[in-house]
Scaffold this active site. Structure first.
Site, PDB file in Angstrom:
ATOM      1  N   LYS A 579      -5.629   1.735  14.583  1.00  0.00           N
ATOM      2  CA  LYS A 579      -4.193   2.026  14.490  1.00  0.00           C
ATOM      3  C   LYS A 579      -3.607   2.584  15.780  1.00  0.00           C
ATOM      4  O   LYS A 579      -2.394   2.705  15.911  1.00  0.00           O
ATOM      5  CB  LYS A 579      -3.941   3.050  13.390  1.00  0.00           C
ATOM      6  CG  LYS A 579      -4.374   2.660  11.997  1.00  0.00           C
ATOM      7  CD  LYS A 579      -4.016   3.763  11.004  1.00  0.00           C
ATOM      8  CE  LYS A 579      -4.593   3.493   9.632  1.00  0.00           C
ATOM      9  NZ  LYS A 579      -6.065   3.670   9.594  1.00  0.00           N
ATOM     10  N   VAL A 609      -2.120  -0.602   7.924  1.00  0.00           N
ATOM     11  CA  VAL A 609      -1.291   0.038   6.909  1.00  0.00           C
ATOM     12  C   VAL A 609      -1.926   0.021   5.524  1.00  0.00           C
ATOM     13  O   VAL A 609      -2.030   1.060   4.883  1.00  0.00           O
ATOM     14  CB  VAL A 609       0.113  -0.613   6.850  1.00  0.00           C
ATOM     15  CG1 VAL A 609       0.931  -0.071   5.687  1.00  0.00           C
ATOM     16  CG2 VAL A 609       0.844  -0.365   8.163  1.00  0.00           C
ATOM     17  N   ALA A 611      -5.078  -1.820   4.351  1.00  0.00           N
ATOM     18  CA  ALA A 611      -6.324  -2.600   4.248  1.00  0.00           C
ATOM     19  C   ALA A 611      -5.972  -4.084   4.219  1.00  0.00           C
ATOM     20  O   ALA A 611      -5.363  -4.592   5.155  1.00  0.00           O
ATOM     21  CB  ALA A 611      -7.154  -2.154   3.052  1.00  0.00           C
ATOM     22  N   GLU A 667     -11.126   8.515   6.689  1.00  0.00           N
ATOM     23  CA  GLU A 667     -11.484   8.403   8.100  1.00  0.00           C
ATOM     24  C   GLU A 667     -12.760   9.231   8.325  1.00  0.00           C
ATOM     25  O   GLU A 667     -13.119  10.071   7.491  1.00  0.00           O
ATOM     26  CB  GLU A 667     -10.347   8.951   8.982  1.00  0.00           C
ATOM     27  CG  GLU A 667      -9.040   8.195   8.891  1.00  0.00           C
ATOM     28  CD  GLU A 667      -9.095   6.841   9.570  1.00  0.00           C
ATOM     29  OE1 GLU A 667     -10.004   6.615  10.404  1.00  0.00           O
ATOM     30  OE2 GLU A 667      -8.243   5.990   9.255  1.00  0.00           O
ATOM     31  N   ASP A 678      -2.385  10.260   9.192  1.00  0.00           N
ATOM     32  CA  ASP A 678      -2.630   8.825   9.025  1.00  0.00           C
ATOM     33  C   ASP A 678      -1.449   8.144   8.337  1.00  0.00           C
ATOM     34  O   ASP A 678      -1.047   7.036   8.701  1.00  0.00           O
ATOM     35  CB  ASP A 678      -3.914   8.629   8.212  1.00  0.00           C
ATOM     36  CG  ASP A 678      -4.374   7.180   8.185  1.00  0.00           C
ATOM     37  OD1 ASP A 678      -4.533   6.598   9.277  1.00  0.00           O
ATOM     38  OD2 ASP A 678      -4.547   6.631   7.089  1.00  0.00           O
ATOM     39  N   LYS A 682       1.213   5.153   9.626  1.00  0.00           N
ATOM     40  CA  LYS A 682       1.474   3.933   8.871  1.00  0.00           C
ATOM     41  C   LYS A 682       2.961   3.705   8.629  1.00  0.00           C
ATOM     42  O   LYS A 682       3.460   2.585   8.791  1.00  0.00           O
ATOM     43  CB  LYS A 682       0.723   3.988   7.534  1.00  0.00           C
ATOM     44  CG  LYS A 682      -0.791   3.890   7.693  1.00  0.00           C
ATOM     45  CD  LYS A 682      -1.518   4.019   6.360  1.00  0.00           C
ATOM     46  CE  LYS A 682      -3.023   3.871   6.525  1.00  0.00           C
ATOM     47  NZ  LYS A 682      -3.751   3.995   5.240  1.00  0.00           N
TER      48      LYS A 682
END
Length: 814
Positions: A579, A609, A611, A667, A678, A682
């Protein structure tokens, strides 16, 4: 009458010459035969080397000459019975004594003229043909050996003489057609001028000798016997999937041979075309193979093109200046100057503005050409009317050839499109008025990629080859490799894609395999690989310069993400599970998007974003189709959804988080998930893809984690969460008291984004969100009240790997 020509590899040694005898024996009887032979393989180059060494006063030429003598003497001894050896051995030795005398003269005079060069190299064909003639006679194949210098008359332009066909035809017919013999052996390549001085017809001239004899005798056919089974759609040394051409027209064959196809010497076809004599390309080592026939009319092959060829070591000469515009005669003077110094022009292209003209020549002639042209236009250059000649080297020409191209639209578009998508820059373009040839000048380092990409586009209907360079073999990477292995046959059969892993790396090791890394044994291969060096990995990928290349980043590593710019600049697509790039400062994100468009590479990061959920792809489709994104609401963390779906205050919050990490949903450092960082990344990526200029600092984050949990190591984090259990219970109980569930929600509206924990009541779409599922709602002009909803598993190695897999297939489709 039939003419058979055997090339250097066909007569390289006694074993091969015996194969030649078998072919001649099989042909003899049906028609009279003329057998034209080249020098033994490599002999012409060695004779020239002898002359060069003699010119340098290097005594090594004597030992090289001894080796040549021994080679031919050995051939005589292997081919002829002892009783028939004496006279031919004596003759062979005498010929090489003459070669030695010529070399001595070169040494003494310190001069190696073209005239001497022709005389020196003529001994290769003279000696080979005499040996073969004697061998055939010893095998009861009675023949007449004819010295080509007594048959073929040329001008005195040594090393590439022009044939006087009228005089030659008279001599050939008088010597061959009036003879009572039915088998003749003739040395190829050599001829003589009107004064009887030895000349040569140019490298590859033995083909031409056969064509001259065939045209002069009205032969029924000419057969060129070589070491390949006919002409191919491309050079098989550069294009492994090159296909055999069964039939081809004279004009197509001339175009292909002019642009580098080595099977036949370019001038060969001209005299045969005038007489309508078909030419066969046959394989000495597989005489039963059909070979290729070259004749007047093009045969339909279900394709608009016939083949792709190339010429390496090209220089582009550019003459330009405002003083050329509207002034007649510049082109004439340019070509006259080049012609006067015997510099051959391979390609011509001129701007419609008349401001410039470019020509392609052999690279070895470039320096001479510059001197000649600058001298010819010295007056204009001195007065600033035109610029001194510009010379660009290290180039090559690729040519797409086919008689049927003129009746098919879009050929050039397809050609330049596939080259552009593979990062092959075109320096110049030329198309003949007959429309049977489209030529492009490119950098020579791109020649293999250009040829394979064009061949795939025009001749390989079976599959498209995709070459992967994968960094990251952890949980997700391992699953991806397993999926690639599982789906390999399916992709080739159903999608016409052959996916190969050419480079593979983890944080410790890296490996490369030109034909693809074996998916069943990649772990063992990688363990035995070389030390991982990211810069070296990227450079190796660029150096390989393969068509349809994709760089696959399955890491969370900032250094790996930092190489995307240089990767795009080589027109290599990027598929990123990482990312970091897409969530980097907006200026870099924008630069990456611009670069991928500029260099026609794909940039796919769907798994950033959700999977394998088609969130970014759907968003892109909405935007591209003209819809406006007014609001986005989403649960974007499979980890947080898993945690809050499983936490009910009975089991410690820290244990639920550890379970999520153990099952591969978090993660490596779970704090990235629980801090909301995270999710911030996204929603920022989605907002950017929707057209917003958003930075991480613009996103409001309402954290739910006590600050003390975010300090120290990961184990400190778990220990502190256990201490803070009362805090997490209160969060849960507050939501439960309202009949609601806890969901970590990301929102984008009116150019602003926020993330935070919310109470979701049973009437909300997000309430029935279980396990590790993600959900995204797009409110748009087309979906104002009832949003477009995408929902499904948003975490896990298997689904993330499948998302990367899908992005690879998308990249392959560009």
């Amino acid at each position: 009458m039939q003419v058979l020509k055997f090339g250097g590899t066909s007569v390289a040694n006694a074993t091969n010459i015996k194969k030649v005898k078998a072919i001649v024996e099989q042909k003899k009887g049906s028609e009279n035969l003329v057998v034209v032979v080249s020098a033994f393989s490599g002999v012409t180059d060695k004779l020239l080397q002898c002359g060069g060494l003699a010119l340098e006063n290097n005594p090594e030429y004597a030992s090289l000459l001894q080796g040549l003598t021994a080679q031919h003497v050995e051939a005589v001894k292997e081919l002829l019975p002892v009783t028939a050896q004496s006279s031919i051995l004596s003759w062979v030795v005498q010929q090489f004594h003459e070669v030695e005398d010529i070399c001595s003269g070169i040494k003494l005079l310190s001069e190696f003229s073209d005239k001497t060069r022709d005389r020196l190299v003529s001994y290769g064909e003279l000696v080979s043909s005499k040996i073969i003639s004697a061998y055939l006679a010893s095998e009861a194949l009675d023949n007449d050996w004819l010295d080509a210098r007594k048959l073929i008359v040329t001008d005195d332009h040594h090393t590439k003489a022009t044939v006087n066909f009228a005089a030659t035809k008279e001599k050939v017919q008088a010597r061959i057609l009036s003879s009572n013999k039915n088998l003749f052996v003739v040395p190829g390549f050599i001829a003589a001028d009107e004064k009887g001085n030895t000349t040569t017809l140019g490298r590859g001239g033995s083909d031409y000798t056969a064509a001259i004899v065939g045209a002069c005798t009205g032969a029924s056919s000419v057969e060129i016997w070589t070491d390949v089974s006919g002409m191919m759609t491309a050079d098989p040394r550069l294009v492994p999937n090159a296909k055999h051409i069964k039939a081809i027209s004279y004009s197509e064959a001339m175009e292909l041979s002019h642009f580098g196809a080595k099977v036949i010497y370019p001038p060969t076809l001209q005299p045969l075309m005038q007489e309508g004599i078909p030419v066969w390309i046959k394989n000495t080592f597989d005489p039963q193979d059909a070979g290729t026939i070259i004749e007047a009319h093009s045969h339909k092959n279900g394709n608009s093109t016939r083949g792709i060829s190339s010429v390496n070591a090209i220089a582009l000469l550019s003459l330009e200046g405002s003083g050329m515009v509207g002034i007649p005669g510049f082109s004439k003077r340019l070509f006259e100057a080049l012609a006067a110094h015997h510099i051959n022009v391979i390609l011509i292209t001129q701007a419609s503005s008349e401001h410039s003209i470019c020509v392609g020549v052999e690279e070895k002639a470039a320096s001479k050409a510059k001197d000649v042209i600058d001298k010819a236009f010295a007056y204009e250059i001195e007065r600033g009317l035109i610029e001194p000649l510009s010379v660009e080297k290290d180039l090559a020409i690729i040519a797409l050839v086919g008689d049927n191209m003129k009746s098919h639209q879009g050929i050039s578009g397809r050609m330049f499109g596939v080259l552009g998508r593979n990062g092959v820059n075109i320096r110049a373009i030329a198309q003949g008025s007959s429309e049977r040839n489209i030529s492009a000048v490119i950098v020579k380092d791109d020649i293999r990629k250009a040829l394979t990409a064009l061949h795939e586009e025009f001749f390989e209907t079976t599959y498209k080859q995709v070459n992967l360079f994968v960094v990251g073999t952890g949980n997700v990477g391992g699953k991806l490799l397993a999926q690639l292995k599982q789906q390999q046959e399916f992709l080739q059969e159903k999608s016409n894609l052959q996916v190969r892993i050419i480079g593979l790396a983890n944080s410790r090791k890296m490996i490369f395999a030109e034909e693809g890394i074996e998916s069943a044994t990649w772990k063992a291969q990688l363990d035995a690989g070389e030390q991982m060096d990211l810069s070296a990995f990227v450079e190796r990928m660029k150096e390989k310069n393969l068509r349809n290349s994709v760089f696959v980043d399955i890491t969370a590593n900032e250094k790996v993400a930092s190489v995307y710019e240089s990767v795009f600049q080589k027109s290599i697509s990027v598929v990123a599970c990482n990312k970091i790039a897409a969530s980097s400062p907006f200026a870099r994100y924008k630069k990456l998007k611009d670069l991928c468009h500029e260099f026609e590479a794909a940039f796919h990061f769907e798994t950033n974003v959700g999977a394998s959920l088609p969130i970014i792809g759907t968003l892109n489709d909405l935007v591209r189709s003209g819809d406006n994104i007014n609001r986005i609401e989403a649960v974007l963390s499979g980890t947080l959804n898993f945690v809050f779906n499983h936490y009910d205050g009975k089991k410690p919050f820290s244990e639920v988080v550890r379970q999520a990490q153990t099952e591969g949903y978090t993660e490596p450092d779970p704090r990235l998930d629980l801090s909301g960082t995270d999710v911030m990344r996204k929603i920022m990526i989605l907002a950017r893809e929707a057209g917003a200029h958003l930075e991480m600092s613009d996103i409001a984050n309402t954290p739910f984690m006590p600050p003390s949990c975010m300090e120290g190591s990961v184990e400190d984090f778990y220990a502190e969460m256990l201490k803070q259990e009362d805090h997490f219970k209160k969060l849960y109980e507050a939501a439960a008291s309202e009949g609601a569930k806890l969901k970590f929600v990301a929102t984008f509206k009116d150019g602003k984004a926020s993330v935070g924990l919310k109470h979701i009541d049973p009437s909300h779409d997000f309430y029935h969100l279980y396990g590790k599922d993600n959900i995204v709602s797009f409110y748009t002009d087309r979906y104002p009240e009832q949003p477009m909803v995408i929902k499904g598993a948003g975490a896990g190695a298997e689904v993330t790997a499948s998302g990367v897999f899908a992005d690879i297939i998308r990249a392959a489709r560009i």
